[in-house]
Write a protein that holds these residues in place. Sequence first.
Motif, short mmCIF file in Angstrom:
data_model
loop_
_atom_site.label_atom_id
_atom_site.label_comp_id
_atom_site.label_asym_id
_atom_site.label_seq_id
_atom_site.Cartn_x
_atom_site.Cartn_y
_atom_site.Cartn_z
N MET A 289 -0.03 6.92 3.34
CA MET A 289 1.37 6.65 3.21
C MET A 289 2.12 7.07 4.46
O MET A 289 3.04 6.18 4.65
CB MET A 289 1.72 7.51 2.04
CG MET A 289 3.10 6.98 1.42
SD MET A 289 3.82 7.90 -0.09
CE MET A 289 3.99 9.47 0.63
N ALA B 288 0.63 3.82 -3.25
CA ALA B 288 0.00 5.22 -2.79
C ALA B 288 0.92 6.12 -3.09
O ALA B 288 0.73 7.36 -3.60
CB ALA B 288 -0.08 5.17 -1.39
N TRP C 59 -4.54 10.08 0.34
CA TRP C 59 -3.67 9.12 0.41
C TRP C 59 -2.31 9.38 1.15
O TRP C 59 -1.45 8.34 1.21
CB TRP C 59 -3.31 8.54 -1.13
CG TRP C 59 -4.57 7.89 -1.46
CD1 TRP C 59 -5.83 8.15 -2.23
CD2 TRP C 59 -4.75 6.40 -1.55
NE1 TRP C 59 -6.65 7.23 -2.46
CE2 TRP C 59 -6.32 6.11 -1.83
CE3 TRP C 59 -4.16 5.49 -0.63
CZ2 TRP C 59 -6.61 4.68 -2.00
CZ3 TRP C 59 -4.54 3.95 -0.75
CH2 TRP C 59 -5.75 3.88 -1.33
N TRP D 45 0.68 -1.25 0.01
CA TRP D 45 -0.06 -0.05 -0.07
C TRP D 45 1.02 1.12 0.07
O TRP D 45 0.64 2.29 -0.71
CB TRP D 45 -0.85 0.07 1.10
CG TRP D 45 -2.21 -1.19 0.88
CD1 TRP D 45 -2.12 -2.04 0.35
CD2 TRP D 45 -3.56 -0.37 1.21
NE1 TRP D 45 -3.43 -2.49 0.61
CE2 TRP D 45 -4.37 -1.60 0.90
CE3 TRP D 45 -3.93 0.60 1.72
CZ2 TRP D 45 -5.75 -1.61 1.24
CZ3 TRP D 45 -5.55 0.63 1.98
CH2 TRP D 45 -6.12 -0.49 1.66
#
Length: 517
Positions: free
Chosen positions: A217, A77, A213, A73
């Motif tokens: 992150m 991201a 996002w 992820w």
Amino acid sequence: MTDSIARPGAPARATPTRPPTDRPTDRPTDRPTDRPTDQAAPTATPARRPRPPRDERARKKGGSGLFRAMWRWHFFASFLVVPVLLVLSVTGLIYLFRFQIEPLMHGDLMHIDTPAATEVRQSYAAQQTALERVYPDVTVVSMREPLEADDATAFSVVEADGSPRDVYVDPYGPDVLGSLDPDTTLSGTAVRIHADLMAGRFGDHLIELGACWAIVMALTGYYLFVRGAKARRRARAKDRPGARLRSRHGWLGAGVGVGLLFLLVSGLPWTGVWGETVQKLATDRGSSLWSTDPGALSDPTSSLDESLPHSHVQDVPWGMGASEVPRSTGDPEGSVANIDTAVEVAEAEGLRHPFTVAVPDTTTDEAGVYSVIGYAFDAPSDERTVHVDRFGGAVVSTYGFDDYPTLAKVVSQGIGLHEGRSLGLWSFWGAALMCVGIIAACVTGPLMWWRRRPRGAARIGAPRGRMPLRGSPVLLVGLVALGIVLPLFGLSLLVVLALDQLVLRRVPALAGWFDTV
């Protein structure tokens, strides 16, 4: 067939033997008598299987675990977040140093020669008259006091076609020094890019999406930093390729992560989805991100923010942006106030210098007021606005930080820190350092991937892992809560999950390219 088996009672048939020969044979024999007595028979060594690639080994050992899922992820991201953060950080740095940059670039307009002791500063009304002589077709909408003794007075005007300009006047002449379009200056362009990428509503949504996002992150980055500490130390001890860069990126992210999260959260009130949604919810519950002037007989179609064009040099304080502008109620047949009257009244009310004075447009609204704004640049708690009646100069109403709703006070203080001004030089240099650190993290992150990318392979080289949501209810609840608090993130997450399930996993080429588990 019967000859091959001896019949009962019959003598055994002699087996013919081959006569001995001295001819050597090159074929190995497997008879026991031919083996050396003191050496065991050799055994066959099984062939070794080739080791699978590192990503495949990690996947088999725990590729669907939380660490690799967080890493995945964090990795994906960054493709959206890094460009947005680079733009925001660079433009934010320019905005922070605008008071140093613009006078250097436009010193002939913004600075004047040091006045002699015999020279007398002219009134603001006289300076406005000098401006209107040189630019007869413009409408003066505001005046900003000089910050220093050698600064020019800045007037914001609107031309006949509606475009804004900043006009600079030497207060000791008074002489008009010239004008410029505030949207074309370096800091003005930076502000416009920082706000919406100069792309209107679409740009605003794109920046908000990147900011959402970026929060993800940062959170996943902290998880990787803590859980991967031992692995990073071992990699550095063995001097593995890229180990030092990875360690530096981790420490850099850990250092700027808190500041990044604060800058992101404090910047959300400006956004078109989150900001408008929270403002609506707050208004329905009797609160507000900003507020209206409770002591004013207000025109509901006019707010203080609408009364002033954004010159990118001195904007309206956040908490006052939507405050309604009251009306003049004095006797039109009596004395008429001007800018100097409004400044004197504001000084008597205790507002902090330098002032910004919103000037009423008498050609379209005779009942307008002079709104004097004490921005209190380094202390949002000192922000105050005084509305001065155009007829007679009486105070129509005052409005300041103490009148803000609780939510507006919190947001105003957060924005002051976001802009690097609430705590003086500490917050200024802290915000600047955060911008530089974010830029460095945005460079080292992609550089790590570039060094470890699979060369010549039809795959991007992403970490392989799947979020163990079924076995982690807390993680699932947290993800859902984040999607609700950040609506744009929640919608984009649903789109990403749908694409992953309906497209990537059904097309082998895409599944291989994105390293889908």
